[in-house]
Design a protein around this motif. Structure first.
Motif, PDB file in Angstrom:
ATOM      1  N   ALA A 112      62.507 -73.070  50.669  1.00  0.00           N
ATOM      2  CA  ALA A 112      61.813 -73.989  49.764  1.00  0.00           C
ATOM      3  C   ALA A 112      61.367 -73.211  48.526  1.00  0.00           C
ATOM      4  CB  ALA A 112      60.630 -74.620  50.481  1.00  0.00           C
ATOM      5  N   THR A 115      64.429 -72.125  46.336  1.00  0.00           N
ATOM      6  CA  THR A 115      65.055 -73.222  45.584  1.00  0.00           C
ATOM      7  C   THR A 115      64.012 -73.992  44.770  1.00  0.00           C
ATOM      8  OG1 THR A 115      64.823 -74.780  47.424  1.00  0.00           O
ATOM      9  CG2 THR A 115      66.864 -73.487  47.349  1.00  0.00           C
ATOM     10  N   ALA A 118      63.554 -77.667  45.724  1.00  0.00           N
ATOM     11  CA  ALA A 118      64.681 -78.618  45.816  1.00  0.00           C
ATOM     12  C   ALA A 118      65.000 -78.849  47.288  1.00  0.00           C
ATOM     13  CB  ALA A 118      65.903 -78.070  45.083  1.00  0.00           C
ATOM     14  N   PHE A 119      65.003 -77.765  48.062  1.00  0.00           N
ATOM     15  CA  PHE A 119      65.031 -77.911  49.521  1.00  0.00           C
ATOM     16  C   PHE A 119      63.587 -77.899  49.974  1.00  0.00           C
ATOM     17  CE2 PHE A 119      64.587 -76.100  53.729  1.00  0.00           C
ATOM     18  CZ  PHE A 119      65.410 -76.924  54.460  1.00  0.00           C
ATOM     19  N   ASN A 120      63.149 -78.966  50.599  1.00  0.00           N
ATOM     20  CA  ASN A 120      61.764 -79.033  51.065  1.00  0.00           C
ATOM     21  C   ASN A 120      61.743 -79.557  52.503  1.00  0.00           C
ATOM     22  OD1 ASN A 120      59.116 -79.548  51.602  1.00  0.00           O
ATOM     23  ND2 ASN A 120      58.655 -80.544  49.650  1.00  0.00           N
ATOM     24  N   SER A 265      63.281 -84.147  46.049  1.00  0.00           N
ATOM     25  CA  SER A 265      61.970 -83.755  46.579  1.00  0.00           C
ATOM     26  C   SER A 265      60.832 -84.018  45.600  1.00  0.00           C
ATOM     27  CB  SER A 265      61.956 -82.256  46.905  1.00  0.00           C
ATOM     28  OG  SER A 265      63.233 -81.767  47.133  1.00  0.00           O
ATOM     29  N   SER A 290      70.736 -75.150  54.153  1.00  0.00           N
ATOM     30  CA  SER A 290      69.604 -75.465  53.265  1.00  0.00           C
ATOM     31  C   SER A 290      70.066 -75.496  51.806  1.00  0.00           C
ATOM     32  CB  SER A 290      68.459 -74.468  53.451  1.00  0.00           C
ATOM     33  OG  SER A 290      68.937 -73.151  53.417  1.00  0.00           O
ATOM     34  N   ALA A 294      69.875 -78.320  48.889  1.00  0.00           N
ATOM     35  CA  ALA A 294      69.164 -77.955  47.649  1.00  0.00           C
ATOM     36  C   ALA A 294      70.033 -78.165  46.408  1.00  0.00           C
ATOM     37  CB  ALA A 294      68.705 -76.512  47.729  1.00  0.00           C
TER      38      ALA A 294
END
Ligand code: ADP
Ligand code: MG
Length: 360
Positions: A112, A115, A118-120, A265, A290, A294
Motif C-alpha cells: 500500500a 503504490t 493504489a493497492f489498499n 482506492s 498486488s 495497483a
C-alpha cells in the motif's frame, strides 16, 4: 550355477531399484475449488502427490485465515469486531494475531505504501457497500461512499510481532493479493517436499517454478479481455504471471454502466479508466498480484511511470486498454515493458489496434 544365481539376483535388485527411482521421480496433478475459484497444481519430482496434498491443506488454512466471507475465517471475525467496536463508540480493536497472518498484513501494508495507496488492503468497508463481496450488487449513495472511505486509511494501522491495533470501523480485504500470496506458499511447500518443477493455476493466476527436464520455458496464455480465448502467449523461465481483469467480476447498474470489482482506492468507485486487463510478471506471486491491482487503479500513464521509477523488485507488465474504432468494433491497445519483447507473442491480432513497447 551359483554365479548365475548371484548375477540374476543382482539384476533383479538393479531393476527393482531402477523402477523405484523412476516412480520416485513422478508427476502429480490436482484440481480443486478454493478461495472462490478453481485451482490446479501440477508438479514433477519426488513424492509429488504427498507434496500437493500438504499444499492443499495449506490453501485450506490460508483461506480460513484471510477470507472476508467464510464463517470461520479469522479476518471475517476481526472485521466484525472492528465494526462492533465502532458501533459501541470505542476507538480501536487490539488483537493478537496468528503468526501466519502477520506476514500477509505486513506485506500488504508495505505494498500500500509502495503504490501510494493504489493497492489498499483496507477497502472492505467500500467494496462491501458495492456488494462485491456478497454478489448483491448496487450503486451506493455518493455520501455513503465518502463516509466509508474514512475507514480505509491504511496508515492508521499499527502492529508488531504479536498484536494489531485496528482503528474501529477499519476492515481488511485481501482479495487483491491473497491468491498470489497463496501461490508463493504452495511453491515453498512443493519445493520443501521434493518437487523439482511445477506450475500452478489459481483462478487464472499462473505461477511456475523450477526448470523443466528438457530445459524449455513455461508457456503461459493471457486471456483475451474482450473475447473468448487467449490473446497472447508468454514464454518464461519461472515466476508469477498474474492478471487483474475488469471482465472477471462486474455488474451493469440501473444506469446502464459497467461497474468492475477493482476499486479506485481514492474515490471509492470502481475503476473506469479504459484498462481492461493488467498482467504483471515477477518472481513473487504476492508482489505480482498486488501490483496487478495497483497498476489497474493507476491507469496507463501512472502505471508506466511507476514501472520506470521502480527501484524495488524487478517486474514486467502488459497493459490492455479498450479503445473503440470508428466502426465501434472493440479494439485494444497493448502496452508492455521491453524485456518481454522476446518472450511475448500476440496470438489474436484481429482485435489489436496498436502495440507499444516501453523502455526505461
Ligand atoms: P482478481 O480477483 O480478478 O484476480 P485482483 O487481483 O485485481 O483481481 O483483485 C481484485 C479484488 O481485490 C477485488 O475483488 C477486491 O476484493 C480487492 N480490491 C479491489 N480494489 C482494490 C484495491 N484498489 N486495492 C486492493 N484490493 C482491491
Ligand atoms: Mg491482484
Amino acid at each position: 550355477m551359483k554365479n548365475i544365481k548371484y548375477i540374476f539376483t543382482i539384476l533383479i535388485l538393479f531393476c527393482f531399484l531402477g523402477s523405484c527411482t523412476k516412480s520416485d521421480k513422478n508427476y502429480a496433478k490436482a484440481s480443486f475449488e478454493a478461495m472462490d475459484t478453481w485451482m490446479t497444481i501440477q508438479c514433477w519430482g519426488k513424492d509429488c502427490e504427498n507434496a500437493i496434498s500438504i499444499a492443499r491443506e495449506e490453501v485450506t488454512s490460508l483461506e480460513k485465515l484471510m477470507s472476508t466471507t467464510k464463517e470461520d475465517s479469522h479476518i471475517k471475525s476481526l472485521n466484525q469486531k472492528s465494526e462492533n467496536t465502532l458501533l459501541s463508540d470505542q476507538n480501536s480493536v487490539v488483537e493478537n494475531l496468528p503468526p501466519d497472518l502477520l506476514p500477509l498484513i505486513d506485506f500488504s501494508l508495505q505494498m500500500a505504501e509502495t503504490t501510494k495507496g493504489a493497492f489498499n488492503p483496507c477497502l472492505y468497508p467500500v467494496t462491501r457497500t458495492w456488494g462485491f463481496t456478497t454478489g448483491t450488487y448496487k450503486i451506493p449513495d455518493e455520501n455513503l461512499i465518502k463516509e466509508k472511505l474514512v475507514y480505509t486509511d491504511y496508515e492508521k494501522i499499527k502492529f508488531d510481532d504479536e498484536k494489531i491495533i485496528l482503528p474501529a470501523g477499519m476492515m481488511f480485504d485481501f482479495g487483491g493479493i491473497g491468491k498470489g500470496y497463496t501461490g508463493d506458499k504452495i511453491i515453498q511447500i512443493l519445493k520443501n517436499h521434493g518437487a523439482e518443477y511445477g506450475i500452478l493455476d489459481l483462478g487464472g493466476n499462473v505461477q511456475a517454478f523450477g526448470t523443466k527436464n528438457d530445459g524449455s520455458p513455461w508457456k503461459i496464455g493471457i486471456k483475451n479481455p474482450v473475447d473468448e480465448g487467449i490473446i497472447a502467449g508468454l514464454s518464461i523461465n519461472e515466476g508469477a504471471v498474474i492478471t487483474s481483469g475488469g471482465y472477471e467480476r462486474f455488474f451493469t447498474g440501473d444506469d446502464g454502466k459497467k461497474y468492475i470489482h477493482i476499486m479506485d482506492s481514492f474515490s471509492g468507485y470502481p475503476v473506469n479508466n479504459g484498462l481492461v486487463s493488467v498482467t504483471i510478471i515477477a518472481e513473487s506471486g504476492a508482489y505480482a498480484d498486488s501490483l496487478s491491482t495497483a497498476l489497474f487503479v493507476m491507469g496507463i500513464e501512472e502505471a508506466v511511470n511507476f514501472w520506470k521509477n521502480n527501484t524495488d523488485q524487478f517486474f514486467d507488465f502488459i497493459l490492455m486498454k479498450q479503445i473503440s474504432s470508428d466502426s465501434e468494433e472493440i479494439k485494444l491497445e497493448i502496452i508492455y515493458s521491453d524485456s518481454l519483447k522476446d518472450k511475448i507473442q500476440i496470438l489474436e491480432t484481429s482485435c489489436v489496434e496498436e502495440i507499444k513497447i516501453i523502455t526505461k
